[in-house]
Design a protein around this motif. Structure first.
Motif, short mmCIF file in Angstrom:
data_model
loop_
_atom_site.label_atom_id
_atom_site.label_comp_id
_atom_site.label_asym_id
_atom_site.label_seq_id
_atom_site.Cartn_x
_atom_site.Cartn_y
_atom_site.Cartn_z
N ARG A 1 2.58 -4.64 3.09
CA ARG A 1 3.58 -3.61 3.32
C ARG A 1 2.95 -2.24 3.13
N LEU A 2 3.29 -1.31 4.02
CA LEU A 2 2.82 0.07 3.92
C LEU A 2 4.01 0.95 3.64
N VAL A 3 3.97 1.66 2.50
CA VAL A 3 5.09 2.47 2.04
C VAL A 3 4.69 3.93 2.05
N THR A 4 5.48 4.76 2.74
CA THR A 4 5.18 6.19 2.78
C THR A 4 6.46 7.00 2.58
N GLY A 5 6.32 8.11 1.90
CA GLY A 5 7.48 8.96 1.64
C GLY A 5 7.91 9.75 2.85
N TRP B 1 -2.62 2.05 -4.49
CA TRP B 1 -2.12 3.43 -4.53
C TRP B 1 -3.08 4.36 -3.81
N THR B 2 -2.60 4.98 -2.71
CA THR B 2 -3.41 5.95 -1.98
C THR B 2 -2.66 7.27 -1.80
N ALA B 3 -1.60 7.46 -2.58
CA ALA B 3 -0.71 8.61 -2.42
C ALA B 3 -1.20 9.81 -3.22
N GLY B 4 -2.25 10.42 -2.77
CA GLY B 4 -2.71 11.65 -3.39
C GLY B 4 -3.99 11.52 -4.19
N PHE B 5 -4.71 12.64 -4.27
CA PHE B 5 -5.96 12.71 -5.01
C PHE B 5 -5.95 13.95 -5.89
N VAL C 1 0.86 -1.18 0.00
CA VAL C 1 0.00 0.00 0.00
C VAL C 1 0.89 1.23 0.00
N VAL C 2 0.74 2.09 -0.98
CA VAL C 2 1.56 3.29 -1.09
C VAL C 2 0.77 4.49 -0.59
#
Length: 370
Positions: free
Chosen positions: A166-170, A225-229, A142-143
């Motif tokens: 896995r949870l991936v965050t910047g 992908w949940t990195a932004g809308f 999950v990004v």
């Protein structure tokens, strides 16, 4: 003669705005939406995990309100003639007043490969496709470390304990939480077996997973992908004043600064608190904005000066599967205090909030008193 009010979009803000506009003004109201079902967007991670959701036909939710419903996808707004074009239809829909409530969708074009290989939980069809993909098994990445990403990762790990999530965050996981909230979040994800990767800037998505800017590889059979809308481009194309993200710019009464016959509510609008802080995209801001915009419209039609938007944040509610949760209490500006609610009590609290959003759609008279 009463003006023809058209509401574009039937999400949390648009559906409520249509019902409240009809109730408060007595004017004819038409609601346009591209699908005939109300989507509980805050439950899409549950749908992706195979959990059944209640059927909520929009026509049924409009019963007794006098609001006319038109199912169709808006492709153009002619601001000069005040007309809306729907896909596949020759005739135009006219308006005197427009409430723009088209919401947002997942941003999939900022990183190469995301659109081709990643799944999202931003809409009904997308969440259903992810559900079908997950039936094949395998690991999941999950990004995005925002609330959507956290909830999706936790729900996936709880629903599919046999696979690696896995949870991936910047950035830093739970950066907007208090120290207590952050510690609880990490423990909860750890109990669920979620593997967290922080400070990892994703540069590419492919069939085998993710590649970071430093060439680190995160393997995954499925990427969420949940990195932004991002928001639809109709407002900008129509010539409405928009900000750099394409969100319609509105005044303190939620009226367009460039087109006074247009109001905006929900994610597609750049609304601000009195202190100047821009409201974040969230269900928590969508419903109050619908309440305020319809009050402003009713006031102006009655010859009164509407009050400016008054808004404060109260909490951030995070589901961590079906049996755990985290409620982070916040100041008016959304900054965290140390007070939190956790565990099953927080899960019940969050569920009550989510059910309350549907209650508000079924019973707009209650929200009209707020």
């Amino acid at each position: 003669m009463a003006p023809q009010i058209v509401v574009l979009g039937a999400g949390y803000s648009g559906l409520l705005a249509a019902k409240l506009a009809a109730r408060r003004t007595g004017a004819p109201v038409t609601l346009i939406n591209d699908r005939e079902r109300f989507v509980e967007r805050v439950r899409m991670h549950q749908l992706a995990c195979g959990q059944p959701l209640a059927e909520l036909p929009i026509r049924e939710l409009l019963t007794g309100t006098g609001v006319e419903f038109v199912a169709g996808r808006a492709v153009r707004i002619d601001a000069g003639n005040r007309e809306i074009t729907l896909a596949g239809r020759a005739e135009q829909l006219s308006y005197d007043l427009l409430i723009y409530a088209l919401g947002s969708h997942a941003e999939l074009d900022s990183v190469p490969g995301a659109r081709e290989y990643a799944h999202t939980v931003a809409g009904f069809e997308q969440a259903r496709r992810l559900r079908d993909r997950l039936r094949a098994g395998g690991s999941v990445a999950v990004v995005g470390g925002g609330l959507t990403g956290i909830e999706a990762a936790a729900e996936l790990a709880e629903s599919h304990p046999d696979r690696q999530v896995r949870l991936v965050t910047g950035g830093e996981l739970g950066a907007g939480l208090s120290a207590r909230g952050g510690r609880y979040l990490r423990r909860a994800l750890g109990r669920l077996g979620v593997e967290c990767h922080e400070g990892l800037q994703v540069s590419q998505v492919d069939a085998t997973g993710l590649r970071a800017a430093d060439d680190e590889k995160v393997l995954a059979d499925t990427v969420v992908w949940t990195a932004g809308f991002r928001v639809p481009g109709l407002a900008a194309d129509a010539g409405f004043a928009v900000d750099g993200r394409g969100r319609m710019i509105v005044d303190p009464t939620l009226r367009s600064v460039s087109h006074p016959e247009v109001y905006g509510v929900g994610d597609a609008v750049a609304a601000h608190r009195a202190a100047g802080q821009e409201l974040r995209m969230a269900c928590a801001t969508a419903i109050p904005s619908a309440q305020h915009a319809t009050r402003a419209i009713a006031a102006r039609l009655a010859g009164r000066t509407p009050a400016p938007l008054r808004f404060r944040y109260f909490n951030q509610c995070i589901s961590l599967g079906r049996r755990d949760g985290l409620v982070q209490f916040v100041r008016a500006d959304d900054s965290p205090v140390e007070a939190i609610l956790t565990g099953r009590a927080a899960a019940r609290y969050k569920e009550a909030i989510v059910r309350g959003t549907v209650f508000a759609q079924r019973h707009p008279g209650v929200t009209a008193l707020v």
